[in-house]
Scaffold this motif. Structure first.
Motif, mmCIF file in Angstrom:
data_model
loop_
_atom_site.group_PDB
_atom_site.id
_atom_site.type_symbol
_atom_site.label_atom_id
_atom_site.label_comp_id
_atom_site.label_asym_id
_atom_site.label_seq_id
_atom_site.Cartn_x
_atom_site.Cartn_y
_atom_site.Cartn_z
ATOM 1 N N GLN A 9 2.085 -3.006 2.749
ATOM 2 C CA GLN A 9 1.994 -2.767 1.304
ATOM 3 C C GLN A 9 3.352 -2.953 0.633
ATOM 4 O OE1 GLN A 9 1.434 1.310 -0.135
ATOM 5 N NE2 GLN A 9 -0.254 0.572 -1.433
ATOM 6 N N ASP A 10 4.425 -2.419 1.249
ATOM 7 C CA ASP A 10 5.771 -2.588 0.706
ATOM 8 C C ASP A 10 6.139 -4.061 0.623
ATOM 9 O OD1 ASP A 10 6.174 0.168 0.517
ATOM 10 O OD2 ASP A 10 6.967 0.296 2.564
ATOM 11 N N PHE A 14 7.000 -6.321 -2.590
ATOM 12 C CA PHE A 14 8.274 -7.049 -2.662
ATOM 13 C C PHE A 14 8.042 -8.504 -3.045
ATOM 14 C CE2 PHE A 14 11.388 -9.758 -0.502
ATOM 15 C CZ PHE A 14 12.575 -9.287 -1.051
ATOM 16 N N LEU A 15 7.067 -9.141 -2.376
ATOM 17 C CA LEU A 15 6.773 -10.545 -2.660
ATOM 18 C C LEU A 15 6.251 -10.738 -4.079
ATOM 19 C CD1 LEU A 15 5.129 -11.419 0.762
ATOM 20 C CD2 LEU A 15 7.233 -12.428 -0.122
ATOM 21 N N ARG A 16 5.406 -9.824 -4.516
ATOM 22 C CA ARG A 16 4.888 -9.909 -5.888
ATOM 23 C C ARG A 16 6.038 -9.766 -6.890
ATOM 24 N NH1 ARG A 16 2.320 -11.578 -8.146
ATOM 25 N NH2 ARG A 16 0.830 -10.308 -9.320
ATOM 26 N N GLY A 17 6.995 -8.888 -6.570
ATOM 27 C CA GLY A 17 8.149 -8.719 -7.437
ATOM 28 C C GLY A 17 9.028 -9.946 -7.508
ATOM 29 N N ARG A 18 8.969 -10.792 -6.480
ATOM 30 C CA ARG A 18 9.748 -12.030 -6.453
ATOM 31 C C ARG A 18 8.984 -13.191 -7.065
ATOM 32 N NH1 ARG A 18 12.682 -13.048 -0.781
ATOM 33 N NH2 ARG A 18 13.424 -14.805 -2.014
ATOM 34 N N GLY A 19 7.797 -12.897 -7.592
ATOM 35 C CA GLY A 19 7.035 -13.928 -8.282
ATOM 36 C C GLY A 19 6.049 -14.684 -7.430
ATOM 37 N N VAL A 20 5.807 -14.220 -6.196
ATOM 38 C CA VAL A 20 4.804 -14.862 -5.336
ATOM 39 C C VAL A 20 3.443 -14.267 -5.687
ATOM 40 C CG1 VAL A 20 4.129 -15.420 -2.979
ATOM 41 C CG2 VAL A 20 6.546 -15.044 -3.523
ATOM 42 N N SER A 21 2.502 -15.117 -6.026
ATOM 43 C CA SER A 21 1.198 -14.632 -6.472
ATOM 44 C C SER A 21 0.352 -14.118 -5.316
ATOM 45 C CB SER A 21 0.438 -15.744 -7.201
ATOM 46 O OG SER A 21 0.028 -16.748 -6.293
ATOM 47 N N THR A 22 -0.665 -13.346 -5.659
ATOM 48 C CA THR A 22 -1.601 -12.844 -4.646
ATOM 49 C C THR A 22 -2.285 -13.994 -3.918
ATOM 50 O OG1 THR A 22 -2.011 -10.828 -5.923
ATOM 51 C CG2 THR A 22 -3.662 -11.427 -4.290
ATOM 52 N N PRO A 33 -7.650 -13.604 -1.208
ATOM 53 C CA PRO A 33 -6.857 -12.788 -2.129
ATOM 54 C C PRO A 33 -7.363 -11.344 -2.173
ATOM 55 C CG PRO A 33 -7.318 -14.919 -3.109
ATOM 56 C CD PRO A 33 -8.137 -14.840 -1.851
ATOM 57 N N ARG A 34 -8.660 -11.153 -1.932
ATOM 58 C CA ARG A 34 -9.216 -9.797 -1.929
ATOM 59 C C ARG A 34 -8.547 -8.943 -0.865
ATOM 60 N NH1 ARG A 34 -13.253 -7.279 0.913
ATOM 61 N NH2 ARG A 34 -14.280 -5.527 -0.154
ATOM 62 N N MET A 35 -8.277 -9.519 0.319
ATOM 63 C CA MET A 35 -7.615 -8.772 1.375
ATOM 64 C C MET A 35 -6.204 -8.372 0.960
ATOM 65 S SD MET A 35 -7.354 -7.285 4.229
ATOM 66 C CE MET A 35 -8.913 -7.695 5.030
ATOM 67 N N VAL A 36 -5.499 -9.280 0.301
ATOM 68 C CA VAL A 36 -4.141 -8.968 -0.165
ATOM 69 C C VAL A 36 -4.185 -7.850 -1.195
ATOM 70 C CG1 VAL A 36 -2.072 -9.886 -1.289
ATOM 71 C CG2 VAL A 36 -3.364 -11.321 0.308
ATOM 72 N N ARG A 37 -5.172 -7.878 -2.075
ATOM 73 C CA ARG A 37 -5.303 -6.814 -3.072
ATOM 74 C C ARG A 37 -5.601 -5.477 -2.410
ATOM 75 N NH1 ARG A 37 -7.786 -11.072 -6.063
ATOM 76 N NH2 ARG A 37 -9.867 -10.449 -5.343
ATOM 77 N N LYS A 38 -6.400 -5.499 -1.335
ATOM 78 C CA LYS A 38 -6.692 -4.256 -0.611
ATOM 79 C C LYS A 38 -5.425 -3.673 0.008
ATOM 80 C CE LYS A 38 -10.357 -3.845 1.949
ATOM 81 N NZ LYS A 38 -11.415 -4.094 2.961
ATOM 82 N N ILE A 39 -4.574 -4.539 0.525
ATOM 83 C CA ILE A 39 -3.294 -4.070 1.077
ATOM 84 C C ILE A 39 -2.438 -3.491 -0.039
ATOM 85 C CG2 ILE A 39 -1.158 -4.783 2.215
ATOM 86 C CD1 ILE A 39 -2.765 -7.006 3.603
ATOM 87 N N ASN A 41 -3.352 -2.194 -2.840
ATOM 88 C CA ASN A 41 -3.924 -0.962 -3.391
ATOM 89 C C ASN A 41 -3.995 0.169 -2.363
ATOM 90 O OD1 ASN A 41 -4.309 -2.288 -5.839
ATOM 91 N ND2 ASN A 41 -6.401 -2.932 -5.303
ATOM 92 N N GLY A 42 -3.562 -0.104 -1.133
ATOM 93 C CA GLY A 42 -3.580 0.933 -0.116
ATOM 94 C C GLY A 42 -4.943 1.189 0.485
ATOM 95 N N GLU A 43 -5.887 0.261 0.309
ATOM 96 C CA GLU A 43 -7.230 0.430 0.860
ATOM 97 C C GLU A 43 -7.269 0.103 2.351
ATOM 98 O OE1 GLU A 43 -10.197 -1.594 -1.500
ATOM 99 O OE2 GLU A 43 -8.944 -1.389 -3.281
ATOM 100 N N THR A 44 -6.273 -0.618 2.844
ATOM 101 C CA THR A 44 -6.132 -0.929 4.262
ATOM 102 C C THR A 44 -4.655 -0.982 4.592
ATOM 103 O OG1 THR A 44 -6.648 -2.532 6.017
ATOM 104 C CG2 THR A 44 -6.191 -3.425 3.846
ATOM 105 N N SER A 45 -4.302 -0.670 5.834
ATOM 106 C CA SER A 45 -2.883 -0.633 6.201
ATOM 107 C C SER A 45 -2.259 -2.029 6.237
ATOM 108 C CB SER A 45 -2.710 0.041 7.566
ATOM 109 O OG SER A 45 -3.235 -0.789 8.606
ATOM 110 N N GLY A 46 -3.075 -3.028 6.591
ATOM 111 C CA GLY A 46 -2.543 -4.387 6.686
ATOM 112 C C GLY A 46 -1.588 -4.574 7.848
ATOM 113 N N ALA A 47 -1.660 -3.673 8.852
ATOM 114 C CA ALA A 47 -0.722 -3.734 9.984
ATOM 115 C C ALA A 47 -0.801 -5.070 10.720
ATOM 116 C CB ALA A 47 -1.006 -2.587 10.945
#
Length: 273
Positions: A9-10, A14-22, A33-39, A41-47
Motif C-alpha cells: 500500500q505504501d 508512493f508511485l501514485r504520488g510520482r504521477g504513475v497512474s493506477t 486496475p481493480r486489484m491496485v485500487r484494492k491495495i 484502499n487497504g482491502e488486501t495486503s498486496g504482499a
C-alpha cells in the motif's frame, strides 16, 4: 521509512504520488486496475506484489512479474471474469517469472553448492542449440541428480526438488516443487528426458511462453530434506504416490479437444455399422 519496510500500500501511494497512474501500475503487475485500487484502499495486503512494486518504485521499471496464487492442488486460483462474460470466474494465465540480462548459451557447465542438512543446489548452464552435445550431457546430469535425491530419502524424511529454469530469451521461472521420487517418475513417464519434461511443465504452467521457440539455457535444482508428513504416508499406503494436480488451462483445452475427436470417431463408427 526504509524501502524494505514499505508495504504494498505504501509503495502504491508512493508511485501514485510520482504521477504513475493506477492503470500503469496494474500493467506492470500484469493485474487489473481493480486489484491496485484494492491495495491502495487497504482491502488486501498486496504482499504478493510488494517486491515488484518496490523495484518499480526504486528503479522506475520492473524485471519480474508476480506469480498467480495457486490452490493446494497446484491449479491457479480463479479470478473474476470480465464484464459481459457468461462465466462468473475464469482461470487466468500465469505470467510469473523474471528476466535476466546475463548472456544465455555457451558450453555446458555445472556446479554444486552444498547446504545445511544435506541440501544442495545444482546449477547447470546449457548451450542454445537444440542438437548441441552439451544439451544431452546436461539432460543426463539432471536425471542423475534427481535420481540421487530420490535414493537419499530415508524412512522418516523425504527429499524435495525445486527446479528453476532460464530460457534463451532470459526469462527465469520456477517449476513446482516435487518429492524427488515423484519427479523421477514423471521424467520417466515423459520418455526419460528431464529437459522434455521440464519444457512440458513450463508450457502447462505458463501459457504465454513459447517453449518450442525458446530453449532452456539454465537449470537450477534446489534439493532440500523434509520430514514425511502423515498425508505422505497415507498416500503411499493407499497406493497413491503423488497428489492429484488440477489441470492447467492448456491441459483442459487439449483434453476437451481429445474428447471431441474421440466422440466424433465413435459417431462415425456408429453410422458405418
Amino acid at each position: 521509512m526504509a524501502d524494505e519496510q514499505r508495504s504494498a500500500q505504501d509503495l502504491v501511494r508512493f508511485l501514485r504520488g510520482r504521477g504513475v497512474s493506477t492503470t500503469e501500475i496494474a500493467a506492470e503487475l500484469h493485474r487489473s486496475p481493480r486489484m491496485v485500487r484494492k491495495i491502495l484502499n487497504g482491502e488486501t495486503s498486496g504482499a504478493l506484489y510488494r517486491s515488484t512494486l518496490e523495484e518499480l518504485a526504486t528503479t522506475g521499471r520492473t524485471s519480474s512479474v508476480p506469480p498467480r496464487r495457486r490452490l493446494k492442488s497446484g491449479g491457479l486460483v480463479p479470478v473474476r471474469a470480465k464484464a459481459g462474460s457468461k462465466e462468473k470466474t475464469v482461470v487466468p494465465e500465469d505470467p510469473g517469472g523474471k528476466y535476466t540480462s546475463s548472456r544465455q548459451g555457451g558450453a555446458m557447465q555445472t556446479s554444486t553448492t552444498y547446504m545445511a542438512e544435506g541440501g544442495r543446489q545444482i546449477e547447470l548452464r546449457l548451450p542454445k542449440g537444440k542438437t548441441a552435445k552439451g544439451r544431452s550431457l546436461a539432460d543426463a546430469e539432471i536425471v542423475k541428480q534427481i535420481r540421487n535425491a530420490a535414493k537419499g530419502q530415508a524412512r522418516d524424511s523425504q527429499k524435495k526438488v525445486r527446479a528453476t529454469l532460464t530460457f534463451a530469451n532470459g526469462r527465469v521461472m520456477e517449476v513446482n516443487t516435487y518429492n524427488a521420487s515423484t519427479m523421477l517418475q514423471r521424467v520417466n513417464e515423459a520418455g526419460g528426458s528431464a529437459l522434455d519434461w521440464l519444457r512440458t511443465e513450463s508450457k502447462n504452467r505458463y501459457l504465454n511462453l513459447d517453449v518450442d521457440r525458446e530453449s532452456i539455457t539454465g537449470v537450477v535444482l534446489t534439493v532440500t530434506s523434509e520430514a514425511k508428513t502423515p498425508e505422505y504416508e497415507q498416500n503411499k499406503n493407499s497406493g497413491r504416490t503423488r497428489r492429484t494436480r488440477a489441470l492447467s488451462p492448456a491441459e483442459q483445452r487439449r483434453a476437451a479437444e481429445k474428447q471431441r475427436l474421440a466422440d466424433e470417431r465413435r459417431r462415425r463408427g456408429g453410422r458405418r455399422s
